[in-house]
Design an enzyme around this catalytic site. Structure first.
Site, PDB file in Angstrom:
ATOM      1  N   ARG A 288      -9.208  -0.817   6.025  1.00 17.22           N
ATOM      2  CA  ARG A 288      -9.095  -0.557   4.588  1.00 17.22           C
ATOM      3  C   ARG A 288      -9.983  -1.500   3.776  1.00 17.22           C
ATOM      4  O   ARG A 288     -10.507  -1.112   2.736  1.00 17.22           O
ATOM      5  CB  ARG A 288      -7.641  -0.715   4.116  1.00 17.22           C
ATOM      6  CG  ARG A 288      -6.737   0.444   4.478  1.00 17.22           C
ATOM      7  CD  ARG A 288      -5.399   0.299   3.754  1.00 17.22           C
ATOM      8  NE  ARG A 288      -4.444   1.333   4.109  1.00 17.22           N
ATOM      9  CZ  ARG A 288      -4.332   2.496   3.489  1.00 17.22           C
ATOM     10  NH1 ARG A 288      -5.136   2.788   2.484  1.00 17.22           N
ATOM     11  NH2 ARG A 288      -3.414   3.371   3.857  1.00 17.22           N
TER      12      ARG A 288
ATOM     13  N   LYS B  67       0.172 -10.185   8.193  1.00 14.80           N
ATOM     14  CA  LYS B  67       0.475  -8.812   8.597  1.00 14.80           C
ATOM     15  C   LYS B  67      -0.778  -8.313   9.276  1.00 14.80           C
ATOM     16  O   LYS B  67      -1.819  -8.120   8.647  1.00 14.80           O
ATOM     17  CB  LYS B  67       0.830  -7.939   7.394  1.00 14.80           C
ATOM     18  CG  LYS B  67       1.111  -6.483   7.794  1.00 14.80           C
ATOM     19  CD  LYS B  67       1.415  -5.599   6.599  1.00 14.80           C
ATOM     20  CE  LYS B  67       1.579  -4.146   7.041  1.00 14.80           C
ATOM     21  NZ  LYS B  67       1.819  -3.231   5.897  1.00 14.80           N
TER      22      LYS B  67
ATOM     23  N   TYR C 218      -2.570 -10.157   4.466  1.00 13.00           N
ATOM     24  CA  TYR C 218      -2.593  -8.783   4.962  1.00 13.00           C
ATOM     25  C   TYR C 218      -3.983  -8.506   5.523  1.00 13.00           C
ATOM     26  O   TYR C 218      -4.947  -8.319   4.787  1.00 13.00           O
ATOM     27  CB  TYR C 218      -2.255  -7.831   3.815  1.00 13.00           C
ATOM     28  CG  TYR C 218      -2.040  -6.385   4.221  1.00 13.00           C
ATOM     29  CD1 TYR C 218      -2.012  -5.975   5.559  1.00 13.00           C
ATOM     30  CD2 TYR C 218      -1.843  -5.413   3.246  1.00 13.00           C
ATOM     31  CE1 TYR C 218      -1.810  -4.657   5.906  1.00 13.00           C
ATOM     32  CE2 TYR C 218      -1.639  -4.077   3.582  1.00 13.00           C
ATOM     33  CZ  TYR C 218      -1.629  -3.706   4.907  1.00 13.00           C
ATOM     34  OH  TYR C 218      -1.428  -2.393   5.252  1.00 13.00           O
TER      35      TYR C 218
ATOM     36  N   THR D 294       0.825  -1.206   0.000  1.00 13.54           N
ATOM     37  CA  THR D 294       0.000   0.000   0.000  1.00 13.54           C
ATOM     38  C   THR D 294       0.863   1.261   0.000  1.00 13.54           C
ATOM     39  O   THR D 294       0.575   2.238  -0.699  1.00 13.54           O
ATOM     40  CB  THR D 294      -0.920   0.022   1.233  1.00 13.54           C
ATOM     41  OG1 THR D 294      -1.667  -1.180   1.275  1.00 13.54           O
ATOM     42  CG2 THR D 294      -1.867   1.206   1.186  1.00 13.54           C
TER      43      THR D 294
ATOM     44  N   ILE E  49       6.147  -5.057   9.842  1.00 10.38           N
ATOM     45  CA  ILE E  49       6.131  -4.492   8.493  1.00 10.38           C
ATOM     46  C   ILE E  49       5.471  -3.130   8.642  1.00 10.38           C
ATOM     47  O   ILE E  49       4.247  -3.024   8.671  1.00 10.38           O
ATOM     48  CB  ILE E  49       5.353  -5.378   7.507  1.00 10.38           C
ATOM     49  CG1 ILE E  49       5.976  -6.775   7.430  1.00 10.38           C
ATOM     50  CG2 ILE E  49       5.310  -4.740   6.126  1.00 10.38           C
ATOM     51  CD1 ILE E  49       5.171  -7.756   6.570  1.00 10.38           C
TER      52      ILE E  49
ATOM     53  N   TYR F 110     -13.599  -4.204  -0.372  1.00 10.10           N
ATOM     54  CA  TYR F 110     -14.769  -3.562  -0.985  1.00 10.10           C
ATOM     55  C   TYR F 110     -15.957  -4.507  -1.153  1.00 10.10           C
ATOM     56  O   TYR F 110     -17.073  -4.172  -0.777  1.00 10.10           O
ATOM     57  CB  TYR F 110     -14.411  -2.922  -2.340  1.00 10.10           C
ATOM     58  CG  TYR F 110     -15.530  -2.078  -2.905  1.00 10.10           C
ATOM     59  CD1 TYR F 110     -15.843  -0.849  -2.336  1.00 10.10           C
ATOM     60  CD2 TYR F 110     -16.293  -2.521  -3.973  1.00 10.10           C
ATOM     61  CE1 TYR F 110     -16.876  -0.071  -2.829  1.00 10.10           C
ATOM     62  CE2 TYR F 110     -17.332  -1.751  -4.478  1.00 10.10           C
ATOM     63  CZ  TYR F 110     -17.630  -0.533  -3.905  1.00 10.10           C
ATOM     64  OH  TYR F 110     -18.664   0.222  -4.382  1.00 10.10           O
TER      65      TYR F 110
END
Length: 309
Positions: free
Chosen positions: A139, A162, A134, A45, A205, A108
């Protein structure tokens, strides 16, 4: 295979005319490894990957691969999106020499948790490299329960996560206390990296590490060695810096700081992101100066820059 340590997710620097600044990217990658990072993350990202062309992604990958090979360091590459079929094609085409692929939870469309498990089952089956999931619900719009994370941890070819859930919640506590031994959990929220490492995270990370690589490497090492006093001291000092670096959407403030330091040619980002405001840059540079004044600069190689007037 278990990965541990600090992996620095690189920004994509741009020139004044908007092209990828390949030389600056090379220097950022090399300096991160020199300053103590275990490895790098490309096309995450932080790299504004969604705004890069296919040719630019290939160029970024080539630069990071070359630097990691020269240093004998592992490279994690961002791959996959919210459509399973397209994500399968993307991961299937990965270079087998990569340490792992960082694949985001589908965003989404907000699939069910069973759908998320099915998604990663299909990706893991075709990927020539291990997968790191992730998990970033603020998000993606998809929160994962501890049961789902533990089921994902049992999938063949899935080696870690992550974990960036915006805090240390009940799910995080359950995951850290019951995860399989070989399943790596990487702190993915810069502000909460130290508490998650204290709970036993395998590494971190974190985007802020491109600005302050050595202190974050020291933080990971201190927690892994059980030196809690040193780890808490570093973590507390880093908290103000990471807060300032995330005052606006990532990586806008980070790029502004790197440009002010002269490490990249321009603070430019691509729409729909906007460059960081002068106020945010001023605050971040002040936080960096305060961090250095607290005693870390001499031992950790943190770079400073003059604040704008």
């Amino acid at each position: 295979m278990t990965l541990t340590g600090l992996f620095v997710p690189l920004i994509t620097p741009f020139t004044d005319d908007g092209a990828v600044a390949v030389d600056a990217l090379h220097d950022l990658a090399e300096q991160a490894l020199i300053d103590g990072a275990t490895g790098l993350v490309a096309l995450g990202t932080t790299a504004e990957t969604a705004m890069l062309t296919d040719d630019e992604r290939a160029s970024v990958t080539e630069v990071c691969t070359r630097v990691c090979r020269a240093h004998g360091a592992p490279l994690i590459l961002g791959a996959g999106a919210n459509a399973t079929a397209a994500s399968m094609d993307a991961v299937a085409a990965l270079d087998p020499s990569l340490a792992a692929a960082l694949a985001v939870v589908p965003y989404y469309v907000r699939p069910s948790e069973a759908g998320v498990i099915a998604h990663f089952t299909h990706l893991a089956a075709v990927s020539p490299v291990p997968l790191i999931i992730y998990n970033i619900p603020y998000r993606t719009g998809r929160t994962l329960s501890a049961d789902t994370l533990l089921r994902l941890a049992e999938l063949p070819n899935v080696i870690g996560v992550k974990h960036a859930v915006g805090g240390i919640d009940d799910t995080t506590i359950t995951l850290m206390s019951t995860r399989p031994t070989q399943f790596a959990v990487f702190a993915g929220d810069d502000l909460y990296a130290s508490p998650l490492l204290a709970l036993g995270a395998s590494g971190a990370i974190v985007a802020s590490a491109v600005v302050a690589t050595a202190p974050f490497a020291d933080l990971v090492t201190a927690w892994h060695r059980g030196d809690s006093m040193r780890a808490r001291t570093i973590g507390h000092r880093l908290a103000g810096l990471t807060t300032a670096l995330f005052a606006e959407p990532n990586p806008t403030v980070i790029k502004a700081v790197l440009a002010a330091q002269g490490r990249i040619p321009s603070p430019a980002v691509r729409l729909p992101l906007l460059p960081a405001t002068e106020s945010s840059l001023y605050t971040a540079l002040a936080a960096l100066k305060a961090f250095s004044a607290a005693g870390e600069q001499k031992s950790s190689g943190v770079l400073t820059a003059e604040m704008p007037r």
